[in-house]
Design a protein around this motif. Sequence first.
Motif, PDB file in Angstrom:
ATOM      1  N   SER A  65      -3.757  23.263 -27.422  1.00 41.96           N
ATOM      2  CA  SER A  65      -2.746  24.419 -26.985  1.00 41.96           C
ATOM      3  C   SER A  65      -1.629  23.960 -27.637  1.00 41.96           C
ATOM      4  CB  SER A  65      -2.783  24.407 -25.544  1.00 41.96           C
ATOM      5  OG  SER A  65      -2.386  23.201 -24.935  1.00 41.96           O
ATOM      6  N   PRO A  75      -4.077  29.503 -13.585  1.00 43.01           N
ATOM      7  CA  PRO A  75      -3.456  29.658 -14.813  1.00 43.01           C
ATOM      8  C   PRO A  75      -1.865  30.028 -14.499  1.00 43.01           C
ATOM      9  CG  PRO A  75      -5.445  30.945 -14.743  1.00 43.01           C
ATOM     10  CD  PRO A  75      -5.167  30.292 -13.607  1.00 43.01           C
ATOM     11  N   HIS A  79      -6.618  30.102 -30.339  1.00 36.64           N
ATOM     12  CA  HIS A  79      -6.236  29.393 -29.079  1.00 36.64           C
ATOM     13  C   HIS A  79      -6.974  29.956 -27.741  1.00 36.64           C
ATOM     14  CE1 HIS A  79      -2.313  28.332 -30.981  1.00 36.64           C
ATOM     15  NE2 HIS A  79      -2.757  27.076 -30.437  1.00 36.64           N
ATOM     16  N   TRP A  80      -7.342  30.884 -27.741  1.00 40.78           N
ATOM     17  CA  TRP A  80      -8.327  31.493 -26.512  1.00 40.78           C
ATOM     18  C   TRP A  80      -9.636  31.129 -26.841  1.00 40.78           C
ATOM     19  CZ3 TRP A  80      -6.863  32.788 -21.850  1.00 40.78           C
ATOM     20  CH2 TRP A  80      -5.690  33.407 -21.867  1.00 40.78           C
ATOM     21  N   LYS A  81     -10.094  31.172 -27.890  1.00 41.30           N
ATOM     22  CA  LYS A  81     -11.431  30.397 -28.710  1.00 41.30           C
ATOM     23  C   LYS A  81     -11.484  28.912 -28.009  1.00 41.30           C
ATOM     24  CE  LYS A  81     -14.794  30.084 -32.304  1.00 41.30           C
ATOM     25  NZ  LYS A  81     -14.956  30.441 -33.715  1.00 41.30           N
ATOM     26  N   MET A 139      -0.545  33.445 -26.556  1.00 44.18           N
ATOM     27  CA  MET A 139      -1.293  32.709 -27.410  1.00 44.18           C
ATOM     28  C   MET A 139      -2.152  33.590 -28.379  1.00 44.18           C
ATOM     29  SD  MET A 139      -2.450  29.387 -25.162  1.00 44.18           S
ATOM     30  CE  MET A 139      -3.696  30.263 -24.041  1.00 44.18           C
ATOM     31  N   HIS A 158       2.475  25.840 -23.913  1.00 45.94           N
ATOM     32  CA  HIS A 158       1.553  26.333 -23.160  1.00 45.94           C
ATOM     33  C   HIS A 158       0.486  25.320 -22.827  1.00 45.94           C
ATOM     34  CE1 HIS A 158       3.103  30.479 -24.007  1.00 45.94           C
ATOM     35  NE2 HIS A 158       2.800  30.307 -25.630  1.00 45.94           N
ATOM     36  N   ILE A 208      -9.970  27.257 -25.864  1.00 47.17           N
ATOM     37  CA  ILE A 208     -10.064  27.274 -24.425  1.00 47.17           C
ATOM     38  C   ILE A 208     -11.481  27.779 -23.970  1.00 47.17           C
ATOM     39  CG2 ILE A 208      -9.176  28.337 -22.372  1.00 47.17           C
ATOM     40  CD1 ILE A 208      -6.532  28.692 -23.772  1.00 47.17           C
ATOM     41  N   TRP A 209     -12.065  28.741 -24.347  1.00 49.95           N
ATOM     42  CA  TRP A 209     -13.385  29.251 -24.111  1.00 49.95           C
ATOM     43  C   TRP A 209     -14.323  28.127 -24.169  1.00 49.95           C
ATOM     44  CZ3 TRP A 209     -16.917  31.250 -21.157  1.00 49.95           C
ATOM     45  CH2 TRP A 209     -18.168  31.582 -21.754  1.00 49.95           C
ATOM     46  N   ARG A 213      -5.759  34.325 -31.031  1.00 52.96           N
ATOM     47  CA  ARG A 213      -7.003  34.535 -30.749  1.00 52.96           C
ATOM     48  C   ARG A 213      -7.664  33.073 -30.778  1.00 52.96           C
ATOM     49  NH1 ARG A 213     -11.079  38.808 -33.694  1.00 52.96           N
ATOM     50  NH2 ARG A 213     -13.044  38.465 -32.438  1.00 52.96           N
ATOM     51  N   ALA A 220      -2.835  26.227 -20.633  1.00 47.04           N
ATOM     52  CA  ALA A 220      -4.114  25.979 -21.216  1.00 47.04           C
ATOM     53  C   ALA A 220      -5.023  24.884 -20.481  1.00 47.04           C
ATOM     54  CB  ALA A 220      -3.992  25.455 -22.731  1.00 47.04           C
ATOM     55  N   PHE A 277      -7.278  25.753 -17.351  1.00 42.44           N
ATOM     56  CA  PHE A 277      -8.513  26.203 -17.347  1.00 42.44           C
ATOM     57  C   PHE A 277      -9.677  25.357 -17.160  1.00 42.44           C
ATOM     58  CE2 PHE A 277      -6.200  29.827 -19.147  1.00 42.44           C
ATOM     59  CZ  PHE A 277      -6.839  31.045 -18.654  1.00 42.44           C
TER      60      PHE A 277
END
Length: 443
Positions: free
Chosen positions: A138, A287, A5-7, A1, A142, A9-10, A3, A146, A149
Amino acid sequence: MGREHWKKIWVGSAGNMVEWFDWFVYASFATYFAGAFFPEGNDTAKLMNTAGIFAVGFFMRPVGGWLLGRVGDRKGRKAALTLTVTLMSASALLIAVAPTYSVAGYGGAAVLLVARLLQGLSVGGEYAASATYLTEASAPEHRGFASSFQYVSMTAGQILGLGLLLVLQHTLSTEALHGWGWRIPFVIGALGAAVVFYLRRTMLETEVYETSADDGVASDQKGTLTALWAHRREAFLVVALTMGGTVAYYTYTTYLTKYLSNSAGLPKQTATLVSFCALIVFAGLQPLAGALSDRIGRRPLLITFAVGSTLLTVPILTMLKHAGSFWPALGLSLLALVVVTGYTSINACVKAELFPTGIRALGVALPYAVANALFGGTAEYVALWFKDAGVESGFYWYVAGCAAVSLIVYLTMRETRDIDLGRVGADGGDARPGRKPDRLPVS
């Protein structure tokens, strides 16, 4: 994934972590503040009083699910997520400053009750808003990973709460913890919520929500009970598939420390350490199981959980009662949480995948909150009731029976992994049992 997408999620899960830190520290620190608000009776009676107020918070979750689910469907996921964390900050602050029985009589318990009602409102909307946001934000391939989390963040909140409890147990005297130390986590929770409020003000709305137009829900019906009634089969499905999972989850998380302390006879510090270590492993499993569901589907994991919980709950809880020391208790706790992972890792995306975009937040929020009010929120109280009645083993069979009911649902429901979130409900297509849902092309 990528950056971005990670943001997402965070940002989506950080608030969830603070929400559940505040939610769970109430249960984790209850053994220390129960006497401050309810000074009369034996230890079990005091815990039953605080557990009763804990359960009351769950009965506000359907109200929060309706109110904040409506906000999420009509105003956007971002608006709902920002409102939930505001309510949670206020409730944590109320508990931190609540007067004790010696100062205000049962007025302190009344403040505690109001705070738990606000927490119930907040968490009732937080679950659905974060589940919907993480699922929609997401990539389709995925979604399981996602959305897992959500329980990573929920468990992280509890790990932080238990970690703080361990630190305070080793730095403060027992008298200090009972006197004022129990207020510390609620002050930290209120401050953490303020930080998350700032983060959520800058978060991006999901593309699925912004672009959905043909999902079968009229614009003036988005987030309404009328629209939810049109998808009542999915709503009842959410209640049924949640039943076994939520009872098992709360049994092996919020209630576990008390069970190991009051029933198994382990010292409070040892019981807390068992829960802390088990939850760290549990968080890491989410995960992995979520990613596995993206490959093999959601139903195999749900079925594995239900079969395991139905067959293993009674022997696990029976052996836990006689564990006697740290390592046997930890091994049995880990076994239980590995089984529960089959539900926790993917339940958020499964529920979100059932509903059209215009009713997704409310569709997840209200039925899930009802199920939690009936089963999850009362699990600890039911366990203590059986213990007080002298038939503690009855609770073991209760947990196993709830899992058995959910097993029937998992065996009969359709797979949801490949559903196109933007097309659920379009042209009459949905994910109802017995009907063919809209799906993404499979390469």
